[in-house]
Motif scaffolding. Sequence first.
Motif, PDB file in Angstrom:
ATOM      1  N   GLY A  79       3.921  45.488  30.854  1.00 31.01           N
ATOM      2  CA  GLY A  79       3.367  44.146  30.993  1.00 31.01           C
ATOM      3  C   GLY A  79       4.445  43.100  31.055  1.00 31.01           C
ATOM      4  N   LEU A  80       4.089  41.963  31.629  1.00 34.39           N
ATOM      5  CA  LEU A  80       5.020  40.840  31.629  1.00 34.39           C
ATOM      6  C   LEU A  80       4.248  39.529  31.649  1.00 34.39           C
ATOM      7  CD1 LEU A  80       5.079  39.580  34.741  1.00 34.39           C
ATOM      8  CD2 LEU A  80       6.498  41.559  35.159  1.00 34.39           C
ATOM      9  N   ARG A  81       4.928  38.492  31.228  1.00 26.73           N
ATOM     10  CA  ARG A  81       4.329  37.165  31.295  1.00 26.73           C
ATOM     11  C   ARG A  81       5.325  36.204  31.902  1.00 26.73           C
ATOM     12  NH1 ARG A  81       2.904  36.295  26.272  1.00 26.73           N
ATOM     13  NH2 ARG A  81       4.852  35.315  25.696  1.00 26.73           N
ATOM     14  N   LEU A  82       4.852  35.432  32.878  1.00 30.34           N
ATOM     15  CA  LEU A  82       5.664  34.361  33.454  1.00 30.34           C
ATOM     16  C   LEU A  82       5.176  33.055  32.848  1.00 30.34           C
ATOM     17  CD1 LEU A  82       5.563  35.716  37.082  1.00 30.34           C
ATOM     18  CD2 LEU A  82       7.564  35.669  35.587  1.00 30.34           C
ATOM     19  N   GLU A  83       6.130  32.193  32.519  1.00 28.51           N
ATOM     20  CA  GLU A  83       5.770  30.927  31.882  1.00 28.51           C
ATOM     21  C   GLU A  83       6.432  29.773  32.624  1.00 28.51           C
ATOM     22  OE1 GLU A  83       6.640  30.985  27.637  1.00 28.51           O
ATOM     23  OE2 GLU A  83       6.304  33.139  27.594  1.00 28.51           O
ATOM     24  N   SER A  84       5.782  28.618  32.565  1.00 33.49           N
ATOM     25  CA  SER A  84       6.346  27.450  33.229  1.00 33.49           C
ATOM     26  C   SER A  84       6.038  26.191  32.430  1.00 33.49           C
ATOM     27  CB  SER A  84       5.749  27.350  34.639  1.00 33.49           C
ATOM     28  OG  SER A  84       6.325  26.257  35.308  1.00 33.49           O
ATOM     29  N   TYR A  85       7.060  25.409  32.176  1.00 40.18           N
ATOM     30  CA  TYR A  85       6.903  24.140  31.451  1.00 40.18           C
ATOM     31  C   TYR A  85       7.665  23.081  32.233  1.00 40.18           C
ATOM     32  CZ  TYR A  85       5.824  27.696  28.054  1.00 40.18           C
ATOM     33  OH  TYR A  85       5.296  28.799  27.449  1.00 40.18           O
ATOM     34  N   THR A  86       6.958  22.330  33.062  1.00 39.62           N
ATOM     35  CA  THR A  86       7.663  21.470  34.017  1.00 39.62           C
ATOM     36  C   THR A  86       7.132  20.045  34.037  1.00 39.62           C
ATOM     37  OG1 THR A  86       6.155  22.446  35.610  1.00 39.62           O
ATOM     38  CG2 THR A  86       8.385  23.328  35.575  1.00 39.62           C
ATOM     39  N   PRO A  93       6.359  22.672  22.445  1.00 37.06           N
ATOM     40  CA  PRO A  93       5.698  23.411  21.371  1.00 37.06           C
ATOM     41  C   PRO A  93       6.013  22.795  20.019  1.00 37.06           C
ATOM     42  CG  PRO A  93       7.742  24.476  21.954  1.00 37.06           C
ATOM     43  CD  PRO A  93       7.640  23.271  22.835  1.00 37.06           C
ATOM     44  N   ALA A  94       5.682  23.513  18.941  1.00 38.65           N
ATOM     45  CA  ALA A  94       5.903  22.964  17.604  1.00 38.65           C
ATOM     46  C   ALA A  94       7.385  22.960  17.237  1.00 38.65           C
ATOM     47  CB  ALA A  94       5.105  23.767  16.584  1.00 38.65           C
ATOM     48  N   GLY A  95       8.127  23.946  17.674  1.00 35.51           N
ATOM     49  CA  GLY A  95       9.525  24.093  17.263  1.00 35.51           C
ATOM     50  C   GLY A  95      10.520  23.893  18.392  1.00 35.51           C
ATOM     51  N   GLU A  96      11.436  24.839  18.537  1.00 35.48           N
ATOM     52  CA  GLU A  96      12.476  24.802  19.576  1.00 35.48           C
ATOM     53  C   GLU A  96      11.848  24.514  20.949  1.00 35.48           C
ATOM     54  OE1 GLU A  96      15.681  25.292  18.829  1.00 35.48           O
ATOM     55  OE2 GLU A  96      16.603  25.700  20.786  1.00 35.48           O
ATOM     56  N   PRO A  97      12.475  23.610  21.759  1.00 33.58           N
ATOM     57  CA  PRO A  97      11.850  23.213  23.030  1.00 33.58           C
ATOM     58  C   PRO A  97      11.643  24.350  24.033  1.00 33.58           C
ATOM     59  CG  PRO A  97      13.708  21.794  22.477  1.00 33.58           C
ATOM     60  CD  PRO A  97      13.719  22.894  21.488  1.00 33.58           C
ATOM     61  N   TYR A  98      10.641  24.171  24.879  1.00 32.41           N
ATOM     62  CA  TYR A  98      10.387  25.050  26.013  1.00 32.41           C
ATOM     63  C   TYR A  98      10.657  24.228  27.271  1.00 32.41           C
ATOM     64  CZ  TYR A  98       7.688  28.382  23.108  1.00 32.41           C
ATOM     65  OH  TYR A  98       7.278  29.298  22.187  1.00 32.41           O
ATOM     66  N   THR A  99      11.393  24.787  28.215  1.00 30.01           N
ATOM     67  CA  THR A  99      11.630  24.066  29.449  1.00 30.01           C
ATOM     68  C   THR A  99      11.876  25.023  30.607  1.00 30.01           C
ATOM     69  OG1 THR A  99      13.165  22.550  30.553  1.00 30.01           O
ATOM     70  CG2 THR A  99      14.051  23.752  28.720  1.00 30.01           C
ATOM     71  N   GLY A 100      11.478  24.610  31.816  1.00 32.22           N
ATOM     72  CA  GLY A 100      11.713  25.417  33.011  1.00 32.22           C
ATOM     73  C   GLY A 100      10.694  26.531  33.190  1.00 32.22           C
ATOM     74  N   SER A 101      10.955  27.390  34.182  1.00 31.49           N
ATOM     75  CA  SER A 101      10.038  28.477  34.528  1.00 31.49           C
ATOM     76  C   SER A 101      10.788  29.793  34.498  1.00 31.49           C
ATOM     77  CB  SER A 101       9.471  28.277  35.926  1.00 31.49           C
ATOM     78  OG  SER A 101       8.866  27.019  36.010  1.00 31.49           O
ATOM     79  N   GLY A 102      10.108  30.845  34.116  1.00 28.70           N
ATOM     80  CA  GLY A 102      10.755  32.159  34.113  1.00 28.70           C
ATOM     81  C   GLY A 102       9.960  33.186  33.342  1.00 28.70           C
ATOM     82  N   LEU A 103      10.653  34.244  32.982  1.00 27.44           N
ATOM     83  CA  LEU A 103      10.022  35.374  32.320  1.00 27.44           C
ATOM     84  C   LEU A 103       9.988  35.124  30.806  1.00 27.44           C
ATOM     85  CD1 LEU A 103       8.950  38.222  33.067  1.00 27.44           C
ATOM     86  CD2 LEU A 103      11.256  39.073  32.682  1.00 27.44           C
ATOM     87  N   GLY A 104       8.780  35.208  30.227  1.00 25.31           N
ATOM     88  CA  GLY A 104       8.665  34.903  28.808  1.00 25.31           C
ATOM     89  C   GLY A 104       8.475  36.114  27.938  1.00 25.31           C
ATOM     90  N   TYR A 105       8.203  37.258  28.588  1.00 27.09           N
ATOM     91  CA  TYR A 105       7.791  38.415  27.796  1.00 27.09           C
ATOM     92  C   TYR A 105       7.711  39.604  28.741  1.00 27.09           C
ATOM     93  CZ  TYR A 105       4.063  40.902  25.019  1.00 27.09           C
ATOM     94  OH  TYR A 105       3.291  41.777  24.321  1.00 27.09           O
ATOM     95  N   ARG A 106       8.220  40.739  28.358  1.00 21.67           N
ATOM     96  CA  ARG A 106       8.048  41.946  29.175  1.00 21.67           C
ATOM     97  C   ARG A 106       8.257  43.167  28.301  1.00 21.67           C
ATOM     98  NH1 ARG A 106      12.064  42.101  26.978  1.00 21.67           N
ATOM     99  NH2 ARG A 106      14.207  41.996  27.666  1.00 21.67           N
TER     100      ARG A 106
END
Lengths: 558, 160
Positions: A79-86, A93-106
């Motif tokens: 499995g994999l997850r692609l994520e995007s925060y643009t 999110p609540a903690g460390e920033p999320y930015t850009g697009s890419g692979l979040g999990y595999r």
Amino acid sequence: MTLTSRTALSILAVLSVLATSAQQDPPTGANDLQVHGNFNIDGQLYNPDEEIGAVPPPEDWGLNAWGNLIITKGAFEAGLRLESYTPPLLGYPAGEPYTGSGLGYRYARYSQDDLDITVGNFFEQFGSGLAFRSYEERYLGVDNAMDGVRVKFKPTTGVYLKGFIGEQRLGFNSGFTKGPGVVRGVDLELSLNELLDSLAVKGRNLVIGGSFVSKYQEDRDPLLELPENVGLWAARLNYLSPHWNLYAEYAHKINDPNSSNNNIYKDGEALMFNATYVSKGLGVSAGVHSYDNMVFRSNRAAGPFDLNINFLPPLAKQHTYNLPATLYPYATQPNNEVAGQAEVFYKWKKGTALGGKYGTKLAVNGSVAYALDTLRIVDDTVTYDGYTSSLFGTGDRMYFSDFNVELRKKVSSTWEFALTYLNLGFDIETVQGKPGKPLIYADMVILEGMHKLSDANSLRFELQHLSTKQDHGNWATALVEFTFSPHWSLTVMDQYNYGGAVETDEIHYPLGSVAYTRGASRIQVNYGRQRAGIFCVGGVCRAVPAANGLTVSIASTF
Amino acid sequence: MRTFITTIAAIVTLPLSAQLPSATVTGLDGKKVDAKTFSNDGKPIIINFWATWCAPCKRELNAIAEVYEEWQKTTGVKVIAISIDDTRSTARVAPYVSGQGWEYEVYLDPNGDLKRAMNVQNVPHTVLLDGNGKIVYQHNVYNPGDENELYAKVKKLVGK
């Protein structure tokens, strides 16, 4: 290992080989190739709104999106997850920033009979989480996924063994980023009823379990001699019968100086008990716990939402109505807390005096949380323990109290009502980190009504009122929702803030919402003002800033 | 990029079937069960993801509870309720279920293992399986009356 699109491509390459080979096989039930997944897009256009203090980001919009894909064939799964925060939505999110697009999990996983092996990202939990919990709450931006190896093994019936090693997800920068530490752990659980035939009593079971988890982080501190390996062990016991469920878990952490405990060398401890009793129409639950110096993160300097290795559940009801759920929700104080909760659910049957024609349901809940009774060590140059304490020693400071009663009754074939009363005490200084603010006491009354217009069309309303002399004064909420099954729903809501110290506090927060659902797909459009508040899912919360604008959400599972 | 396109093409052209994945959930009796072993003697199963903190979930399960006896009698369908409460509220699940008088088979999924394996994003989420354990229908969100649509699909499955 750095994450590149090459990683994603090599996974896809493996999958494509599988996919192609599967095409030649005739369908044979469970061994068929299966592909499924989901996606979610949340976009928001922000308007400036001085009255509520809403400041748009420079881009004027936010967009969070992710998509999961899982492929299984027989015992193999990937499995994999692609994520995007643009860019990401405000406050996410609540903690460390999320930015850009890419692979979040595999990950790739093999599970056959008694053996289950995962390589890559995984989520896992030992016991109730005091020792270890790796989990995600995507809508909050909480994700401490492990990246490494996990093995689960069941040597015989009733024996469950798990072990893992890996690093933790921290934030997201065109791909997930990881913390500097390494975490490893083992867990053994024995279900005695299943394991020993001689002990088998129908409907009863005794489950015992134990965990050991340790983290490694290099010591680069010029002054302090910090432990590079920190271990935590936990033991648990669970007795179950048709009516009773008794649970106890104890966890002990060896010295772990970190930013949350002022770098003291004191050991950490946690102890929890819970008992529930059920019989037809009645359910009772009571629990207590004590947490002392139990923050456990794979980076000593991490912030409160980042790189948590364990999970310390709060003992407070998670409310569903908007005002109690988002204004003053309680969050665990993992270094210093004694708490208790009790709850009763009861149903008066149909045809009884109080049950009436359709039955009546009652829920009563109370919870309280205090600081631990601690004594600062005056001359702390020998042990660097910081303070002395004992588990369940209750201090003077109250963090939280909640007493609530809910009565729910269907009065006719088309009308149902629910009446709720809540009384809340909330130490906003400690729980939300707002220094100098007084303890808040609030009373709330909520009336909810549901009316069936026809088999498919319904009307629902909520009237909520919160009164407090502290914080921002009173709140009133009115909500009306029309639903047209199976596709449409239409909601109009206004929240009104009044009676605060400043007259300009009198503000309306109108919000309209339309949602269309088809099967497992949903699209929702909101327009209006969103009050600053605390948004919680499960046991964790994030602060959402005040906003004014248009929100579009699309989600689908396939 | 070519690999990617090949993969997508391969996926799209496949005769896909979706069945229950392998993920462990815990019964209210403490026993661990692999979701792929859920069965109902060749009759349909409804799997409903819910939580004690989710108001529409409780509305849905209460609405089904009122007609569940009749559904079972007519179609043999079984409802399996999967609570995604984490350990903050897992202890509240059994008392809540009892206090509502629900007759469902209830399991705990406190770290979302089955939820994730079935790509459930938010609750309530309802999945209908035919007698062979194949997923034939999924529904997200609950609007009062949705249970009628679900029941119509169950009846169709058993030919009634």
